[in-house]
Design a protein around this motif. Structure first.
Motif, PDB file in Angstrom:
ATOM      1  N   ARG A  44       0.844  -1.199   0.000  1.00  0.00           N
ATOM      2  CA  ARG A  44       0.000   0.000   0.000  1.00  0.00           C
ATOM      3  C   ARG A  44       0.882   1.253   0.000  1.00  0.00           C
ATOM      4  O   ARG A  44       0.646   2.193  -0.758  1.00  0.00           O
ATOM      5  CB  ARG A  44      -0.904  -0.002   1.241  1.00  0.00           C
ATOM      6  N   THR A  71       7.483  11.048   3.321  1.00  0.00           N
ATOM      7  CA  THR A  71       6.223  11.501   3.923  1.00  0.00           C
ATOM      8  C   THR A  71       5.068  10.591   3.509  1.00  0.00           C
ATOM      9  O   THR A  71       4.157  10.335   4.297  1.00  0.00           O
ATOM     10  CB  THR A  71       5.917  12.969   3.545  1.00  0.00           C
ATOM     11  N   ILE A  74       5.306   7.381   5.585  1.00  0.00           N
ATOM     12  CA  ILE A  74       4.909   7.646   6.972  1.00  0.00           C
ATOM     13  C   ILE A  74       3.392   7.694   7.092  1.00  0.00           C
ATOM     14  O   ILE A  74       2.819   7.154   8.031  1.00  0.00           O
ATOM     15  CB  ILE A  74       5.538   8.963   7.473  1.00  0.00           C
ATOM     16  N   SER A  75       2.741   8.319   6.101  1.00  0.00           N
ATOM     17  CA  SER A  75       1.294   8.496   6.270  1.00  0.00           C
ATOM     18  C   SER A  75       0.462   7.367   5.669  1.00  0.00           C
ATOM     19  O   SER A  75      -0.738   7.336   5.881  1.00  0.00           O
ATOM     20  CB  SER A  75       0.852   9.863   5.728  1.00  0.00           C
ATOM     21  N   GLY A  78       1.060   2.430   7.857  1.00  0.00           N
ATOM     22  CA  GLY A  78       0.146   1.986   8.911  1.00  0.00           C
ATOM     23  C   GLY A  78       0.719   0.996   9.912  1.00  0.00           C
ATOM     24  O   GLY A  78       0.066   0.673  10.883  1.00  0.00           O
ATOM     25  N   GLY A  79       1.910   0.488   9.706  1.00  0.00           N
ATOM     26  CA  GLY A  79       2.566  -0.381  10.691  1.00  0.00           C
ATOM     27  C   GLY A  79       3.877   0.254  11.094  1.00  0.00           C
ATOM     28  O   GLY A  79       4.177   1.383  10.711  1.00  0.00           O
ATOM     29  N   ALA A  80       4.684  -0.489  11.844  1.00  0.00           N
ATOM     30  CA  ALA A  80       5.973   0.053  12.296  1.00  0.00           C
ATOM     31  C   ALA A  80       6.865   0.419  11.121  1.00  0.00           C
ATOM     32  O   ALA A  80       7.685   1.329  11.205  1.00  0.00           O
ATOM     33  CB  ALA A  80       6.685  -0.963  13.185  1.00  0.00           C
ATOM     34  N   PRO A  83       6.821   4.500   9.970  1.00  0.00           N
ATOM     35  CA  PRO A  83       7.772   5.423  10.596  1.00  0.00           C
ATOM     36  C   PRO A  83       9.228   5.027  10.354  1.00  0.00           C
ATOM     37  O   PRO A  83      10.081   5.903  10.222  1.00  0.00           O
ATOM     38  CB  PRO A  83       7.449   5.319  12.090  1.00  0.00           C
ATOM     39  N   LEU A  84       9.511   3.720  10.279  1.00  0.00           N
ATOM     40  CA  LEU A  84      10.914   3.301  10.131  1.00  0.00           C
ATOM     41  C   LEU A  84      11.437   3.624   8.731  1.00  0.00           C
ATOM     42  O   LEU A  84      12.433   4.333   8.583  1.00  0.00           O
ATOM     43  CB  LEU A  84      11.055   1.810  10.434  1.00  0.00           C
ATOM     44  N   THR A  87      11.265   7.476   8.170  1.00  0.00           N
ATOM     45  CA  THR A  87      12.376   8.211   8.776  1.00  0.00           C
ATOM     46  C   THR A  87      13.664   7.958   8.000  1.00  0.00           C
ATOM     47  O   THR A  87      14.470   8.870   7.797  1.00  0.00           O
ATOM     48  CB  THR A  87      12.546   7.795  10.254  1.00  0.00           C
ATOM     49  N   LEU A  90      13.497  10.075   4.947  1.00  0.00           N
ATOM     50  CA  LEU A  90      13.540  11.493   5.323  1.00  0.00           C
ATOM     51  C   LEU A  90      14.977  11.924   5.668  1.00  0.00           C
ATOM     52  O   LEU A  90      15.479  12.912   5.141  1.00  0.00           O
ATOM     53  CB  LEU A  90      12.624  11.729   6.527  1.00  0.00           C
ATOM     54  N   ARG A 121      14.918   5.864  15.329  1.00  0.00           N
ATOM     55  CA  ARG A 121      13.489   5.626  15.534  1.00  0.00           C
ATOM     56  C   ARG A 121      13.239   4.332  16.295  1.00  0.00           C
ATOM     57  O   ARG A 121      12.467   4.280  17.227  1.00  0.00           O
ATOM     58  CB  ARG A 121      12.795   5.597  14.163  1.00  0.00           C
ATOM     59  N   GLY A 122      13.909   3.253  15.867  1.00  0.00           N
ATOM     60  CA  GLY A 122      13.571   1.934  16.390  1.00  0.00           C
ATOM     61  C   GLY A 122      14.500   1.426  17.478  1.00  0.00           C
ATOM     62  O   GLY A 122      14.187   0.429  18.127  1.00  0.00           O
TER      63      GLY A 122
ATOM     64  N   THR B  44      -1.535   1.974  12.876  1.00  0.00           N
ATOM     65  CA  THR B  44      -1.590   3.344  13.388  1.00  0.00           C
ATOM     66  C   THR B  44      -1.429   4.332  12.244  1.00  0.00           C
ATOM     67  O   THR B  44      -0.774   4.043  11.254  1.00  0.00           O
ATOM     68  CB  THR B  44      -0.499   3.602  14.450  1.00  0.00           C
ATOM     69  N   SER B  70       4.584   0.046  17.243  1.00  0.00           N
ATOM     70  CA  SER B  70       4.513   0.999  16.140  1.00  0.00           C
ATOM     71  C   SER B  70       3.632   2.196  16.484  1.00  0.00           C
ATOM     72  O   SER B  70       3.731   3.238  15.848  1.00  0.00           O
ATOM     73  CB  SER B  70       4.048   0.325  14.852  1.00  0.00           C
ATOM     74  N   THR B  77       7.262   9.906  15.324  1.00  0.00           N
ATOM     75  CA  THR B  77       7.441  10.495  14.003  1.00  0.00           C
ATOM     76  C   THR B  77       6.543  11.721  13.849  1.00  0.00           C
ATOM     77  O   THR B  77       6.969  12.759  13.331  1.00  0.00           O
ATOM     78  CB  THR B  77       7.137   9.458  12.907  1.00  0.00           C
TER      79      THR B  77
END
Lengths: 212, 240
Positions: A44, A71, A74-75, A78-80, A83-84, A87, A90, A121-122, B44, B70, B77
């Motif tokens: 996705r 970006t 990130i948006s 929907g899972g970890a 952001p990983l 980031t 980014l 991040r992680g 999330t 997450s 983030t």
């Protein structure tokens, strides 16, 4: 030959295609030691990235494209991994922000900053059975290839090969981060899904550079 | 002043349920749910978390409670994307999402600042285990030689007994006021064997109207602390 914005676009398209093709494999891996959503989430995310990065103006730099990748992941993921990877892209985009083309040094700077972003991040280290087990060897191999004066395509191929070996190295590990860490020794014998998607993305970069 | 809360869960139902549960004890506190993905699935959402933080900020800061990994990564983030002044007002609590949210909401309701709300949420860590430890320790003392029991009470420990007169006993709001009062003293204070500065441990005692509480205090201002706490309990916490 330094790599421009077309390379980044091709890399993203190849990543989206590779993740789509390996969607079932990623879902299966994640179902064994996680929550089973990695394939679907990544598919996705990269599908959305392929659409969004097509909307950029013609004078966008590689860094601009990589920031949109960040970006969007990130948006939409929907899972970890949102952001990983978000980031990672980014921080990576910031490391090459002012460059119109990416040479070997820029690629190494991108990969290093991306890996550092994931660690930030992680909080994972090598050996925790996470995507870092693919990223860190990839960064080291890319830096070594660049120091030897190899081409951009060779640098990225070295990174992808090292990521592949790193992903395989997660098989015997007990996870210390993420959902798989709840499983203890039951995670042994299963490959970390994030290390596999990392390998797919870096292999796509190497293929795009070879075709550029 | 009221600190706002944001509940970030993989599940929209969990986030909404926690908002409902915590809100029941914290009338007037803004608690915003950010659960599930944009499509309503399990996961999330960066956008939902960002919007919830904005909605919860009324100028006194925001405390975020998260469930699994997450949710924390997505929240961190989202915080990175806030400008510095907005970022400075938001903090992620290190606490279990349900118990932490209840404790945080009650602390916010009684006028706690962001640090007090964070600390209330964190008091939920291991709260259940500590209560059962306290109960089993009390049982051990009761079954042993009474002389040994009195020896264990050092002369430096001040003890006072007081009966709850208000209708809801040491329920959420009175418990929060009790904790707030107890936190103002240097002395180490317990109520029926549990830490008097831990909201959840006090609530878990389940003491109702008519219960007699045993308060102990040890430290420089122990007497003053007990005077204040006994007066607070006898006042009925402003209830009938």
């Amino acid at each position: 030959m330094a790599l421009g914005r077309e390379f980044v676009a091709d890399w993203i398209a190849r990543s989206a295609q590779a993740i789509s093709e390996h969607r079932s494999e990623l879902i299966t891996l994640d179902r064994e030691i996680g929550d089973g959503d990695h394939g679907e989430n990544m598919d996705r995310g990269f599908t959305a990235v392929a659409v969004k990065s097509g909307d950029l103006p013609a004078d966008a730099t590689p860094g601009d494209v990589l920031k949109v990748v960040a970006t969007t992941l990130i948006s939409t993921v929907g899972g970890a991994s949102g952001p990983l990877y978000g980031t990672a892209f980014l921080k990576g985009s910031q490391a090459v922000a002012d460059q119109s083309e990416l040479d070997g040094a820029a690629l190494v700077a991108f990969l290093t900053a991306a890996r550092d972003g994931i660690v930030l991040r992680g909080k994972a280290e090598v050996g925790d059975k996470t995507m870092i087990d693919a990223w860190t060897p990839a960064v080291d191999a890319a830096a070594a290839a660049q120091a030897e004066g190899r081409s951009e395509a060779e640098i990225l191929a070295a990174a992808a090969d090292a990521a592949q070996t790193g992903a395989e190295s997660t098989d015997p590990l007990v996870a210390r981060k993420g959902r798989a860490s709840y499983l203890g020794e039951r995670a042994i014998g299963h490959r970390d899904p994030g290390s596999v998607s990392t390998t797919l993305i870096l292999r796509a970069a190497a293929d795009a550079a070879a075709a550029a | 002043m009221t600190v706002g809360l944001v509940i970030v869960s993989h599940s929209a139902k969990i986030a909404e349920g926690v908002v409902e549960l915590a809100g029941q004890m914290a009338d007037g506190v803004t608690i915003v749910a950010a659960g599930g993905t944009d499509e309503g699935g399990i996961g999330t959402s960066f956008d939902k978390v960002g919007a919830a933080i904005e909605a919860a900020e009324s100028g006194d800061g925001v405390v975020v409670l998260c469930d699994l990994g997450s949710a924390i990564l997505t929240t961190e983030t989202a915080l990175d994307f806030l400008d510095d002044s907005a970022r400075a007002g938001v903090e992620i609590a290190d606490a279990p999402i349900v118990e932490g949210a209840v404790a945080a909401a009650v602390a916010a309701r009684t006028g706690g600042d962001r640090a007090a709300v964070i600390s209330a949420a964190a008091s939920a860590n291991g709260a259940t285990a500590d209560v059962s430890d306290a109960v089993s320790a009390a049982g051990a003392v009761a079954s042993s030689d009474p002389d040994a029991g009195s020896d264990a009470t050092s002369s430096d420990v001040h003890i006072r007994r007081v009966t709850l007169v208000n209708g809801s006993g040491l329920h959420a709001r009175p418990a929060a006021e009790f904790v707030k009062a107890a936190s103002a003293f240097e002395a180490v204070i317990t109520v029926d064997g549990v830490d008097a500065t831990s909201l959840l441990r006090i609530m878990a005692l389940g003491r109702g109207k008519g219960s007699e509480l045993e308060l102990t205090a040890e430290g420089r201002d122990a007497d003053a602390a007990l005077d204040a706490l006994v007066a607070l309990v006898e006042s009925g916490f402003g209830e009938d």
